[in-house]
Design an enzyme around this catalytic site. Structure first.
Site, PDB file in Angstrom:
ATOM      1  N   HIS A  61       0.811  -1.213   0.000  1.00  0.00           N
ATOM      2  CA  HIS A  61       0.000   0.000   0.000  1.00  0.00           C
ATOM      3  C   HIS A  61       0.849   1.271   0.000  1.00  0.00           C
ATOM      4  O   HIS A  61       1.933   1.297   0.580  1.00  0.00           O
ATOM      5  CB  HIS A  61      -0.879   0.054   1.252  1.00  0.00           C
ATOM      6  CG  HIS A  61      -1.808  -1.103   1.382  1.00  0.00           C
ATOM      7  ND1 HIS A  61      -2.166  -1.617   2.606  1.00  0.00           N
ATOM      8  CD2 HIS A  61      -2.469  -1.840   0.455  1.00  0.00           C
ATOM      9  CE1 HIS A  61      -3.009  -2.623   2.426  1.00  0.00           C
ATOM     10  NE2 HIS A  61      -3.194  -2.777   1.133  1.00  0.00           N
ATOM     11  N   LYS A  70       5.933   5.615   7.710  1.00  0.00           N
ATOM     12  CA  LYS A  70       5.412   4.715   8.743  1.00  0.00           C
ATOM     13  C   LYS A  70       6.553   4.183   9.604  1.00  0.00           C
ATOM     14  O   LYS A  70       7.561   3.702   9.085  1.00  0.00           O
ATOM     15  CB  LYS A  70       4.669   3.543   8.098  1.00  0.00           C
ATOM     16  CG  LYS A  70       3.457   3.972   7.301  1.00  0.00           C
ATOM     17  CD  LYS A  70       2.804   2.802   6.587  1.00  0.00           C
ATOM     18  CE  LYS A  70       1.598   3.270   5.778  1.00  0.00           C
ATOM     19  NZ  LYS A  70       1.012   2.164   5.006  1.00  0.00           N
ATOM     20  N   TYR A 130       1.674   0.912  14.151  1.00  0.00           N
ATOM     21  CA  TYR A 130       2.509   1.851  13.410  1.00  0.00           C
ATOM     22  C   TYR A 130       2.025   3.276  13.535  1.00  0.00           C
ATOM     23  O   TYR A 130       0.852   3.551  13.699  1.00  0.00           O
ATOM     24  CB  TYR A 130       2.638   1.454  11.941  1.00  0.00           C
ATOM     25  CG  TYR A 130       1.364   1.289  11.166  1.00  0.00           C
ATOM     26  CD1 TYR A 130       0.976   2.238  10.213  1.00  0.00           C
ATOM     27  CD2 TYR A 130       0.553   0.176  11.338  1.00  0.00           C
ATOM     28  CE1 TYR A 130      -0.183   2.079   9.468  1.00  0.00           C
ATOM     29  CE2 TYR A 130      -0.603   0.006  10.599  1.00  0.00           C
ATOM     30  CZ  TYR A 130      -0.965   0.960   9.664  1.00  0.00           C
ATOM     31  OH  TYR A 130      -2.118   0.796   8.928  1.00  0.00           O
ATOM     32  N   ASP A 169      -6.644  -5.815  -2.157  1.00  0.00           N
ATOM     33  CA  ASP A 169      -5.231  -6.126  -2.386  1.00  0.00           C
ATOM     34  C   ASP A 169      -5.071  -7.137  -3.523  1.00  0.00           C
ATOM     35  O   ASP A 169      -4.090  -7.095  -4.257  1.00  0.00           O
ATOM     36  CB  ASP A 169      -4.575  -6.647  -1.115  1.00  0.00           C
ATOM     37  CG  ASP A 169      -4.390  -5.563  -0.063  1.00  0.00           C
ATOM     38  OD1 ASP A 169      -4.725  -4.385  -0.343  1.00  0.00           O
ATOM     39  OD2 ASP A 169      -3.926  -5.888   1.039  1.00  0.00           O
TER      40      ASP A 169
END
Length: 182
Positions: A61, A70, A130, A169
């Site tokens: 992503h 991140k 995260y 996905d």
């Protein structure tokens, strides 16, 4: 905290000092001043926490208009974590790096803005946490197929079975057709 640049120098593996005894352990997982010194001047605006079962793969992503850096870690279980450089102007454009993050090694991975990101759960389940440098923007989502032949990521697939992915996905683009950063 120890900071180690990886094969793609902008991606950094962080290993905290862990102080433990019979009562348990203590560790510092983030310090802004040290992070800026080793990773850059970024501010985090959103924290996320997910739980995924064995064999789940989330990603690859990224967001283009509001790219997210991140800082990722696993607090329970184990994952294989991957970052792919999507910056055309970068000498490492199209390259990827992967590391194992787990509750045992307690390591964190810094994935800067301009990278696609994914993880694959190798334990029974994994809790993945995260910090993000920008907010999630549903209209700005991009995904590259986990099994893209150009990237040729060597996922540690359990029993050589394909991972379980979301419908979204599963419809990810190939790397050669994917939108990139300039």
């Amino acid at each position: 905290m120890q900071y180690e640049t990886l094969a793609i120098p902008d991606v950094v593996l962080l290993t905290p000092k862990v102080f433990g005894d019979e009562r348990g352990f203590f560790m510092e997982t983030f310090r802004q001043s040290e992070f800026e010194q080793h990773c850059g001047n970024y501010q985090f605006v959103q924290d996320n926490h997910s739980l995924s079962a064995h064999g789940i793969l989330r990603g690859l992503h990224y967001q283009l208009e509001k790219p997210q850096g991140k800082l990722v870690r696993v607090t329970r279980g184990e994952v294989f974590d991957v970052a792919v450089d999507m910056r055309q102007s970068s000498p490492t454009f199209g390259q990827r790096v992967g590391v194992t993050l787990s509750e045992e090694n307690k390591q964190l991975l810094w994935v800067p803005p301009g990278f696609a990101h994914a993880f694959y759960v190798t334990s029974v389940e994994a809790e993945f946490q995260y910090k993000c440098t920008d907010y999630y923007n549903p209209g700005d989502e991009y995904c590259i197929r986990w099994d893209d032949p150009t990237l040729a990521i060597e996922w540690p697939l359990v029993g050589a079975k394909p991972p379980r992915v979301s419908e979204k996905d599963g419809q990810g683009e190939s790397f050669v057709d994917a939108a990139t950063f300039t």
